[in-house]
Design a protein around this motif. Sequence first.
Motif, PDB file in Angstrom:
ATOM      1  N   TYR A  83       0.998  91.677  44.394  1.00 32.75           N
ATOM      2  CA  TYR A  83       1.521  90.964  43.225  1.00 32.75           C
ATOM      3  C   TYR A  83       2.292  89.726  43.674  1.00 32.75           C
ATOM      4  CZ  TYR A  83       0.566  95.319  40.746  1.00 32.75           C
ATOM      5  OH  TYR A  83      -0.045  96.418  40.209  1.00 32.75           O
ATOM      6  N   ALA A  84       2.325  88.730  42.782  1.00 39.96           N
ATOM      7  CA  ALA A  84       3.124  87.548  43.062  1.00 39.96           C
ATOM      8  C   ALA A  84       4.600  87.941  43.112  1.00 39.96           C
ATOM      9  CB  ALA A  84       2.893  86.516  41.961  1.00 39.96           C
ATOM     10  N   GLY A  85       5.345  87.356  44.038  1.00 38.82           N
ATOM     11  CA  GLY A  85       6.764  87.706  44.078  1.00 38.82           C
ATOM     12  C   GLY A  85       7.592  86.781  44.940  1.00 38.82           C
ATOM     13  N   ILE A  86       8.771  86.441  44.445  1.00 43.98           N
ATOM     14  CA  ILE A  86       9.750  85.638  45.185  1.00 43.98           C
ATOM     15  C   ILE A  86      11.078  86.394  45.128  1.00 43.98           C
ATOM     16  CG2 ILE A  86      11.061  83.474  45.186  1.00 43.98           C
ATOM     17  CD1 ILE A  86       8.212  82.909  45.785  1.00 43.98           C
ATOM     18  N   VAL A  87      11.750  86.497  46.246  1.00 40.12           N
ATOM     19  CA  VAL A  87      13.056  87.159  46.262  1.00 40.12           C
ATOM     20  C   VAL A  87      14.030  86.263  47.015  1.00 40.12           C
ATOM     21  CG1 VAL A  87      14.372  89.124  47.127  1.00 40.12           C
ATOM     22  CG2 VAL A  87      12.085  89.483  46.237  1.00 40.12           C
ATOM     23  N   PHE A  88      15.198  86.056  46.444  1.00 38.53           N
ATOM     24  CA  PHE A  88      16.231  85.372  47.229  1.00 38.53           C
ATOM     25  C   PHE A  88      17.610  85.867  46.817  1.00 38.53           C
ATOM     26  CE2 PHE A  88      17.481  82.511  43.832  1.00 38.53           C
ATOM     27  CZ  PHE A  88      16.306  82.301  43.113  1.00 38.53           C
ATOM     28  N   ILE A  89      18.583  85.603  47.705  1.00 37.93           N
ATOM     29  CA  ILE A  89      19.942  86.039  47.385  1.00 37.93           C
ATOM     30  C   ILE A  89      20.896  84.844  47.433  1.00 37.93           C
ATOM     31  CG2 ILE A  89      19.727  88.427  48.130  1.00 37.93           C
ATOM     32  CD1 ILE A  89      20.979  87.647  50.772  1.00 37.93           C
ATOM     33  N   GLU A  90      21.978  84.980  46.717  1.00 44.74           N
ATOM     34  CA  GLU A  90      23.022  83.951  46.730  1.00 44.74           C
ATOM     35  C   GLU A  90      24.364  84.661  46.742  1.00 44.74           C
ATOM     36  OE1 GLU A  90      22.089  80.734  43.484  1.00 44.74           O
ATOM     37  OE2 GLU A  90      20.918  82.543  43.116  1.00 44.74           O
ATOM     38  N   LYS A  91      25.323  84.007  47.324  1.00 40.87           N
ATOM     39  CA  LYS A  91      26.695  84.529  47.251  1.00 40.87           C
ATOM     40  C   LYS A  91      27.314  84.073  45.949  1.00 40.87           C
ATOM     41  CE  LYS A  91      29.074  85.754  51.356  1.00 40.87           C
ATOM     42  NZ  LYS A  91      29.507  85.307  52.660  1.00 40.87           N
ATOM     43  N   VAL A  92      27.913  84.980  45.221  1.00 43.87           N
ATOM     44  CA  VAL A  92      28.576  84.595  43.970  1.00 43.87           C
ATOM     45  C   VAL A  92      29.973  85.200  43.943  1.00 43.87           C
ATOM     46  CG1 VAL A  92      26.468  84.344  42.592  1.00 43.87           C
ATOM     47  CG2 VAL A  92      27.529  86.596  42.796  1.00 43.87           C
ATOM     48  N   GLU A  93      30.737  84.780  42.982  1.00 47.75           N
ATOM     49  CA  GLU A  93      32.056  85.382  42.790  1.00 47.75           C
ATOM     50  C   GLU A  93      32.119  85.915  41.368  1.00 47.75           C
ATOM     51  OE1 GLU A  93      35.198  82.780  43.935  1.00 47.75           O
ATOM     52  OE2 GLU A  93      34.186  82.246  45.794  1.00 47.75           O
ATOM     53  N   VAL A  94      32.605  87.120  41.223  1.00 44.63           N
ATOM     54  CA  VAL A  94      32.600  87.756  39.894  1.00 44.63           C
ATOM     55  C   VAL A  94      33.998  88.219  39.512  1.00 44.63           C
ATOM     56  CG1 VAL A  94      30.212  88.532  40.028  1.00 44.63           C
ATOM     57  CG2 VAL A  94      32.017  89.995  40.939  1.00 44.63           C
ATOM     58  N   ILE A  95      34.183  88.330  38.215  1.00 46.01           N
ATOM     59  CA  ILE A  95      35.386  89.036  37.757  1.00 46.01           C
ATOM     60  C   ILE A  95      34.932  90.354  37.146  1.00 46.01           C
ATOM     61  CG2 ILE A  95      36.957  87.106  37.391  1.00 46.01           C
ATOM     62  CD1 ILE A  95      36.085  87.103  34.478  1.00 46.01           C
ATOM     63  N   ARG A  96      35.845  91.184  36.747  1.00 52.54           N
ATOM     64  CA  ARG A  96      35.553  92.533  36.245  1.00 52.54           C
ATOM     65  C   ARG A  96      34.673  93.263  37.276  1.00 52.54           C
ATOM     66  NH1 ARG A  96      34.307  93.607  30.314  1.00 52.54           N
ATOM     67  NH2 ARG A  96      32.603  92.125  30.372  1.00 52.54           N
ATOM     68  N   VAL A  97      35.237  93.450  38.408  1.00 52.01           N
ATOM     69  CA  VAL A  97      34.495  93.906  39.577  1.00 52.01           C
ATOM     70  C   VAL A  97      33.897  95.307  39.390  1.00 52.01           C
ATOM     71  CG1 VAL A  97      36.509  94.870  40.766  1.00 52.01           C
ATOM     72  CG2 VAL A  97      34.620  93.899  42.089  1.00 52.01           C
TER      73      VAL A  97
END
Lengths: 105, 336
Positions: A88-102
């Motif tokens: 199947y077609a597929g792309i995966v990537f990750i990014e660093k994010v910052e969140v609240i309400r952990v």
Amino acid sequence: MFVEAWKLTIITERVLEQSISKFLLDQGCKGYTLFSVGGKGLHHFHAPVERGVVPEEFSEIQFEVIVRDRTIIDKIASALVKDCFPHYAGIVFIEKVEVIRVERF
Amino acid sequence: MDLLLDFLGRIVGQLQGPTLAFLLGGALASALGSKLQIPNQVYQLTVFILLMRVGMGGGAAILKAQLSEVYLPALFAAIIGVLIVVLGLGYFSLLPKVKKSDGLATAGLFGAVSSATLAAAMLHLEKEGIAFEGWVPALYPFMDIPALISAILLAQWHEQRSQPLKNQQGAWHLIKDSLRGSAVTALLLGVALGLFAKADNVYKEFYDKLFPGFLSILMVALGIDAWQRIKELKSVAGWFALYAVAAPIVHGFIGFFFGYLAHLLVGLSPGGTIILAILAASNSDISGPPTLRAGIPQANPSAYIGSSTGIGTPVAIAICIPLFVGLAKIVFPSLQ
């Protein structure tokens, strides 16, 4: 107030929607966001779902999952590469994010 | 010679008829680079209305039919579905450089049924005044599901593969999945309503009246799609194009043969025989591709969708409908 976390993005065929969403929850993700998307890649052109006639399952979807534990992300990504993306077609990537309400991640 | 002229005359008539003209119109617009699109939701609604009409008509007709008349054609429909897949496997196995999974997925799609072709055939028969049992079009799932499932099981059998994320797909899972597909569900819902609800009024005043109009919209949509899909076929072997042209005609003859057998054994009408032939000749454009994409992921969608929507459906509508009406007129003197 903000805490560091990882955002995993998966772009793939809609036909995998059910199996991937179940798999994400099974791996310990607490939730995900789902978009209808379209675009062009090596596989071929994927029209967005608004276009008629294309069976809906052939359109593309995008999952976004935020988790704090990087090992979960690695497990999900390697399972996708092994089980889904040979065919199947597929792309995966990750990014660093910052969140609240952990507690939600 | 007369027969050939009669057949050619029918093809020309079919070209002028509204159904095929809409299909060609859609294809032409697409070929000229038009941005004309039929929105997906409209398309889904169109298929729903057509199949509800087929289902409700079928349900009401089952009420009036003897069970003994129905079960043999239903069994024949299932046999035809599986037979088409086995024949397709045989054809593609003989060819060099064709992946077995691509061949099986294509054969599965050609064994499955197209609601658009079926609706076009029903309208054609009604226009010509050829009567058919209302339940024969409702045999759709009896052919559609066995064809798709046998293709998927044969492909799984040929190639032990890793299942996407360990979601096992056994035969029962596949049957459940096919029954839940939008096209088959609409048809079965229609059958149930035709059987159990007193829905005559809404059937006659709404679904029946909308049938030709909505079919014309579906034809434009399929025409647009056919043109786009033919381009995809360029990336696969020419054997698929050859199969897509010949298979609907060969399958139609198989369907006609079984229909004639049912005519002799349980008195299936000439119109019913034609519908069975068209069910066999048609190939799925809507519900089949996603089922196959999930069931045979290693198959190249360009091969099977290109063959089916790009060539198979236009051939089934333009050639098979007039061909089998003409054949029926020769075989059944009562139609002349």
